[in-house]
Design an enzyme around this catalytic site. Sequence first.
Site, PDB file in Angstrom:
ATOM      1  CG  HIS A   5      79.754  28.362  32.102  1.00 28.32           C
ATOM      2  ND1 HIS A   5      81.723  29.565  31.927  1.00 28.32           N
ATOM      3  CD2 HIS A   5      80.344  27.974  30.614  1.00 28.32           C
ATOM      4  CE1 HIS A   5      81.734  29.491  31.048  1.00 28.32           C
ATOM      5  NE2 HIS A   5      81.397  28.261  30.094  1.00 28.32           N
ATOM      6  CD  GLU A  56      78.647  29.744  26.627  1.00 29.51           C
ATOM      7  OE1 GLU A  56      78.372  29.911  26.335  1.00 29.51           O
ATOM      8  OE2 GLU A  56      79.334  29.196  27.642  1.00 29.51           O
ATOM      9  CG  HIS A  74      72.526  12.846  34.226  1.00 32.73           C
ATOM     10  ND1 HIS A  74      73.223  11.522  34.048  1.00 32.73           N
ATOM     11  CD2 HIS A  74      72.486  13.202  35.221  1.00 32.73           C
ATOM     12  CE1 HIS A  74      73.860  11.341  35.093  1.00 32.73           C
ATOM     13  NE2 HIS A  74      73.559  11.590  35.853  1.00 32.73           N
ATOM     14  CD  GLU A 122      71.105  11.544  38.629  1.00 29.02           C
ATOM     15  OE1 GLU A 122      70.924  10.336  39.593  1.00 29.02           O
ATOM     16  OE2 GLU A 122      71.960  11.390  37.687  1.00 29.02           O
TER      17      GLU A 122
END
Length: 129
Positions: A5, A56, A74, A122
């Site tokens: 994550h 998260e 990004h 993106e």
Amino acid sequence: MRILHTMLRVGDLQRSIDFYTTVLGMSLLRTTDRPDQKYLLAFVGYGKNPDHAELELTYNYGVDRYDLGTAYGHIAIAVEDAARTCAAVKAKGGTVTREAGPVKGGTTMIAFVQDPDGYKIELIERKQA
């Protein structure tokens, strides 16, 4: 090894959950409130670990915004059609910061959207996203 994550600090947890679920179509996977440590977590994604990476979202009690700094770039998401996804993001109240078009010097179609805290996402066109 693999990515499990990515954590983003957010200023309003519900606003961020709404953006990632309603605007980008992720699912709310689970939430955790840690009042003794003064933070709330929400995990969102297009599927759960171990098959998919998750985001998260962390809300620290009493903090409504963060300075993103200059190091963050990004998050990238594969989409079937970048232009159509941009139109859907705008229709749901989201912000498109770069319309769909080819990446400079290449042919891959990309676009950028921004979440409510200013994080860039993106959108990369992949025909079977």
